[in-house]
Scaffold this motif. Structure first.
Motif, PDB file in Angstrom:
ATOM      1  N   ILE A  78       0.831  -1.199   0.000  1.00 53.10           N
ATOM      2  CA  ILE A  78       0.000   0.000   0.000  1.00 53.10           C
ATOM      3  C   ILE A  78       0.870   1.256   0.000  1.00 53.10           C
ATOM      4  CG2 ILE A  78      -1.634   1.337   1.388  1.00 53.10           C
ATOM      5  CD1 ILE A  78      -2.857  -1.375   2.243  1.00 53.10           C
ATOM      6  N   ALA A  79       1.950   1.245   0.764  1.00 54.40           N
ATOM      7  CA  ALA A  79       2.864   2.389   0.799  1.00 54.40           C
ATOM      8  C   ALA A  79       3.520   2.607  -0.561  1.00 54.40           C
ATOM      9  CB  ALA A  79       3.921   2.178   1.872  1.00 54.40           C
ATOM     10  N   THR A  80       3.824   1.524  -1.254  1.00 59.85           N
ATOM     11  CA  THR A  80       4.399   1.639  -2.595  1.00 59.85           C
ATOM     12  C   THR A  80       3.409   2.295  -3.550  1.00 59.85           C
ATOM     13  OG1 THR A  80       5.731  -0.332  -2.197  1.00 59.85           O
ATOM     14  CG2 THR A  80       5.478   0.363  -4.489  1.00 59.85           C
ATOM     15  N   TYR A  81       2.159   1.858  -3.483  1.00 56.84           N
ATOM     16  CA  TYR A  81       1.120   2.473  -4.321  1.00 56.84           C
ATOM     17  C   TYR A  81       0.924   3.944  -3.972  1.00 56.84           C
ATOM     18  CZ  TYR A  81      -0.218  -2.125  -6.120  1.00 56.84           C
ATOM     19  OH  TYR A  81      -0.234  -3.339  -6.732  1.00 56.84           O
ATOM     20  N   LEU A  82       0.959   4.286  -2.698  1.00 56.51           N
ATOM     21  CA  LEU A  82       0.845   5.682  -2.279  1.00 56.51           C
ATOM     22  C   LEU A  82       1.979   6.531  -2.856  1.00 56.51           C
ATOM     23  CD1 LEU A  82      -0.110   5.568   1.509  1.00 56.51           C
ATOM     24  CD2 LEU A  82      -1.464   6.514  -0.343  1.00 56.51           C
ATOM     25  N   THR A  83       3.171   5.994  -2.808  1.00 59.39           N
ATOM     26  CA  THR A  83       4.328   6.716  -3.320  1.00 59.39           C
ATOM     27  C   THR A  83       4.210   6.952  -4.817  1.00 59.39           C
ATOM     28  OG1 THR A  83       5.686   5.722  -1.592  1.00 59.39           O
ATOM     29  CG2 THR A  83       6.853   6.712  -3.453  1.00 59.39           C
ATOM     30  N   VAL A  84       3.825   5.921  -5.547  1.00 64.04           N
ATOM     31  CA  VAL A  84       3.689   6.061  -7.006  1.00 64.04           C
ATOM     32  C   VAL A  84       2.559   7.030  -7.347  1.00 64.04           C
ATOM     33  CG1 VAL A  84       3.096   4.834  -9.126  1.00 64.04           C
ATOM     34  CG2 VAL A  84       4.695   3.818  -7.518  1.00 64.04           C
ATOM     35  N   ALA A  85       1.409   6.897  -6.694  1.00 62.86           N
ATOM     36  CA  ALA A  85       0.274   7.779  -6.970  1.00 62.86           C
ATOM     37  C   ALA A  85       0.615   9.227  -6.626  1.00 62.86           C
ATOM     38  CB  ALA A  85      -0.942   7.325  -6.180  1.00 62.86           C
ATOM     39  N   GLY A  86       1.287   9.440  -5.525  1.00 64.91           N
ATOM     40  CA  GLY A  86       1.672  10.793  -5.140  1.00 64.91           C
ATOM     41  C   GLY A  86       2.664  11.412  -6.107  1.00 64.91           C
ATOM     42  N   THR A  87       3.602  10.616  -6.578  1.00 64.72           N
ATOM     43  CA  THR A  87       4.587  11.108  -7.530  1.00 64.72           C
ATOM     44  C   THR A  87       3.932  11.477  -8.856  1.00 64.72           C
ATOM     45  OG1 THR A  87       6.265   9.722  -6.486  1.00 64.72           O
ATOM     46  CG2 THR A  87       6.760  10.556  -8.691  1.00 64.72           C
ATOM     47  N   VAL A  88       3.042  10.626  -9.340  1.00 66.96           N
ATOM     48  CA  VAL A  88       2.353  10.900 -10.601  1.00 66.96           C
ATOM     49  C   VAL A  88       1.456  12.123 -10.474  1.00 66.96           C
ATOM     50  CG1 VAL A  88       0.639   9.988 -12.220  1.00 66.96           C
ATOM     51  CG2 VAL A  88       2.498   8.530 -11.432  1.00 66.96           C
ATOM     52  N   ALA A  89       0.705  12.218  -9.389  1.00 60.86           N
ATOM     53  CA  ALA A  89      -0.176  13.371  -9.186  1.00 60.86           C
ATOM     54  C   ALA A  89       0.625  14.669  -9.109  1.00 60.86           C
ATOM     55  CB  ALA A  89      -0.999  13.194  -7.915  1.00 60.86           C
ATOM     56  N   THR A  90       1.766  14.619  -8.474  1.00 58.05           N
ATOM     57  CA  THR A  90       2.610  15.800  -8.370  1.00 58.05           C
ATOM     58  C   THR A  90       3.145  16.214  -9.737  1.00 58.05           C
ATOM     59  OG1 THR A  90       3.245  15.193  -6.134  1.00 58.05           O
ATOM     60  CG2 THR A  90       4.675  16.747  -7.277  1.00 58.05           C
ATOM     61  N   ALA A  91       3.641  15.264 -10.502  1.00 56.69           N
ATOM     62  CA  ALA A  91       4.206  15.573 -11.816  1.00 56.69           C
ATOM     63  C   ALA A  91       3.148  16.095 -12.782  1.00 56.69           C
ATOM     64  CB  ALA A  91       4.876  14.335 -12.391  1.00 56.69           C
ATOM     65  N   VAL A  92       1.990  15.468 -12.801  1.00 53.70           N
ATOM     66  CA  VAL A  92       0.936  15.891 -13.718  1.00 53.70           C
ATOM     67  C   VAL A  92       0.394  17.260 -13.327  1.00 53.70           C
ATOM     68  CG1 VAL A  92      -1.411  15.369 -14.485  1.00 53.70           C
ATOM     69  CG2 VAL A  92       0.303  13.566 -14.427  1.00 53.70           C
ATOM     70  N   SER A  93       0.144  17.480 -12.054  1.00 54.17           N
ATOM     71  CA  SER A  93      -0.428  18.763 -11.639  1.00 54.17           C
ATOM     72  C   SER A  93       0.573  19.903 -11.791  1.00 54.17           C
ATOM     73  CB  SER A  93      -0.936  18.691 -10.206  1.00 54.17           C
ATOM     74  OG  SER A  93       0.122  18.426  -9.320  1.00 54.17           O
ATOM     75  N   GLN A  94       1.846  19.612 -11.745  1.00 51.91           N
ATOM     76  CA  GLN A  94       2.849  20.659 -11.949  1.00 51.91           C
ATOM     77  C   GLN A  94       2.918  21.054 -13.419  1.00 51.91           C
ATOM     78  OE1 GLN A  94       4.578  22.315  -9.599  1.00 51.91           O
ATOM     79  NE2 GLN A  94       5.362  23.610 -11.222  1.00 51.91           N
ATOM     80  N   ALA A  95       2.582  20.159 -14.323  1.00 48.74           N
ATOM     81  CA  ALA A  95       2.667  20.442 -15.752  1.00 48.74           C
ATOM     82  C   ALA A  95       1.456  21.212 -16.274  1.00 48.74           C
ATOM     83  CB  ALA A  95       2.831  19.141 -16.524  1.00 48.74           C
ATOM     84  N   VAL A  96       0.392  21.327 -15.487  1.00 51.66           N
ATOM     85  CA  VAL A  96      -0.801  22.053 -15.918  1.00 51.66           C
ATOM     86  C   VAL A  96      -0.560  23.547 -15.751  1.00 51.66           C
ATOM     87  CG1 VAL A  96      -3.236  22.460 -15.435  1.00 51.66           C
ATOM     88  CG2 VAL A  96      -2.315  20.153 -15.297  1.00 51.66           C
ATOM     89  N   VAL A  97      -0.878  24.304 -16.795  1.00 54.00           N
ATOM     90  CA  VAL A  97      -0.693  25.756 -16.733  1.00 54.00           C
ATOM     91  C   VAL A  97      -2.018  26.440 -17.017  1.00 54.00           C
ATOM     92  CG1 VAL A  97       1.729  25.685 -17.387  1.00 54.00           C
ATOM     93  CG2 VAL A  97      -0.004  25.889 -19.156  1.00 54.00           C
ATOM     94  N   SER A  98      -2.169  27.643 -16.493  1.00 54.60           N
ATOM     95  CA  SER A  98      -3.362  28.421 -16.809  1.00 54.60           C
ATOM     96  C   SER A  98      -3.085  29.229 -18.068  1.00 54.60           C
ATOM     97  CB  SER A  98      -3.737  29.332 -15.650  1.00 54.60           C
ATOM     98  OG  SER A  98      -2.726  30.267 -15.431  1.00 54.60           O
ATOM     99  N   ASP A  99      -4.032  29.193 -18.968  1.00 55.35           N
ATOM    100  CA  ASP A  99      -3.890  29.862 -20.244  1.00 55.35           C
ATOM    101  C   ASP A  99      -4.912  30.986 -20.300  1.00 55.35           C
ATOM    102  OD1 ASP A  99      -3.126  30.536 -22.757  1.00 55.35           O
ATOM    103  OD2 ASP A  99      -4.125  28.861 -23.742  1.00 55.35           O
ATOM    104  N   ASN A 100      -4.568  32.129 -19.768  1.00 56.13           N
ATOM    105  CA  ASN A 100      -5.503  33.250 -19.691  1.00 56.13           C
ATOM    106  C   ASN A 100      -5.762  33.904 -21.031  1.00 56.13           C
ATOM    107  OD1 ASN A 100      -5.837  32.895 -16.964  1.00 56.13           O
ATOM    108  ND2 ASN A 100      -4.155  34.266 -16.447  1.00 56.13           N
ATOM    109  N   GLU A 101      -4.891  33.723 -22.002  1.00 54.72           N
ATOM    110  CA  GLU A 101      -5.068  34.337 -23.311  1.00 54.72           C
ATOM    111  C   GLU A 101      -6.247  33.734 -24.061  1.00 54.72           C
ATOM    112  OE1 GLU A 101      -0.316  35.151 -23.995  1.00 54.72           O
ATOM    113  OE2 GLU A 101      -1.366  33.655 -25.191  1.00 54.72           O
ATOM    114  N   ASN A 102      -6.464  32.429 -23.916  1.00 57.04           N
ATOM    115  CA  ASN A 102      -7.519  31.741 -24.648  1.00 57.04           C
ATOM    116  C   ASN A 102      -8.766  31.506 -23.811  1.00 57.04           C
ATOM    117  OD1 ASN A 102      -5.891  31.595 -26.902  1.00 57.04           O
ATOM    118  ND2 ASN A 102      -5.030  29.621 -26.301  1.00 57.04           N
ATOM    119  N   ASP A 103      -8.827  32.054 -22.613  1.00 54.14           N
ATOM    120  CA  ASP A 103      -9.954  31.871 -21.730  1.00 54.14           C
ATOM    121  C   ASP A 103     -11.080  32.791 -22.154  1.00 54.14           C
ATOM    122  OD1 ASP A 103     -11.544  31.047 -19.685  1.00 54.14           O
ATOM    123  OD2 ASP A 103     -10.507  32.185 -18.118  1.00 54.14           O
ATOM    124  N   THR A 104     -12.226  32.185 -22.575  1.00 54.26           N
ATOM    125  CA  THR A 104     -13.344  32.991 -23.078  1.00 54.26           C
ATOM    126  C   THR A 104     -14.392  33.231 -22.031  1.00 54.26           C
ATOM    127  OG1 THR A 104     -14.451  31.000 -23.869  1.00 54.26           O
ATOM    128  CG2 THR A 104     -13.036  32.167 -25.437  1.00 54.26           C
TER     129      THR A 104
END
Length: 75
Positions: free
Chosen positions: A46-72
């Motif tokens: 379970i700890a291994t799964y927590l570590t992997v899930a936390g790492t993936v969530a961190t990497a994916v959420s860090q790559a998301v950017v707000s794009d205010n230019e195209n926000d309608t």
């Protein structure tokens, strides 16, 4: 957009919260895995799964950017 440019842009607040949760999950999982006492295999798994899930969530959420230019805003 290059990867370095993406990581330098601002992250929306929801994904900042998700990133912090991911960091906490990865830290908790890593601490359990590195515990100096013998733990049952189920807890280690379970700890291994927590570590992997936390790492993936961190990497994916860090790559998301707000794009205010195209926000309608529904216009």
């Amino acid at each position: 957009m290059k990867l370095i440019e993406r990581y330098q842009k601002p992250t929306p607040s929801f994904f900042r919260t998700l990133r912090n949760i991911g960091i906490a999950l990865a830290t908790a999982g890593g601490a359990i895995i590195a515990a100096p006492i013998a733990l049952p295999a189920t807890i280690i798994t379970i700890a291994t799964y927590l570590t992997v899930a936390g790492t993936v969530a961190t990497a994916v959420s860090q790559a998301v950017v707000s794009d205010n230019e195209n926000d309608t805003n529904g216009e």
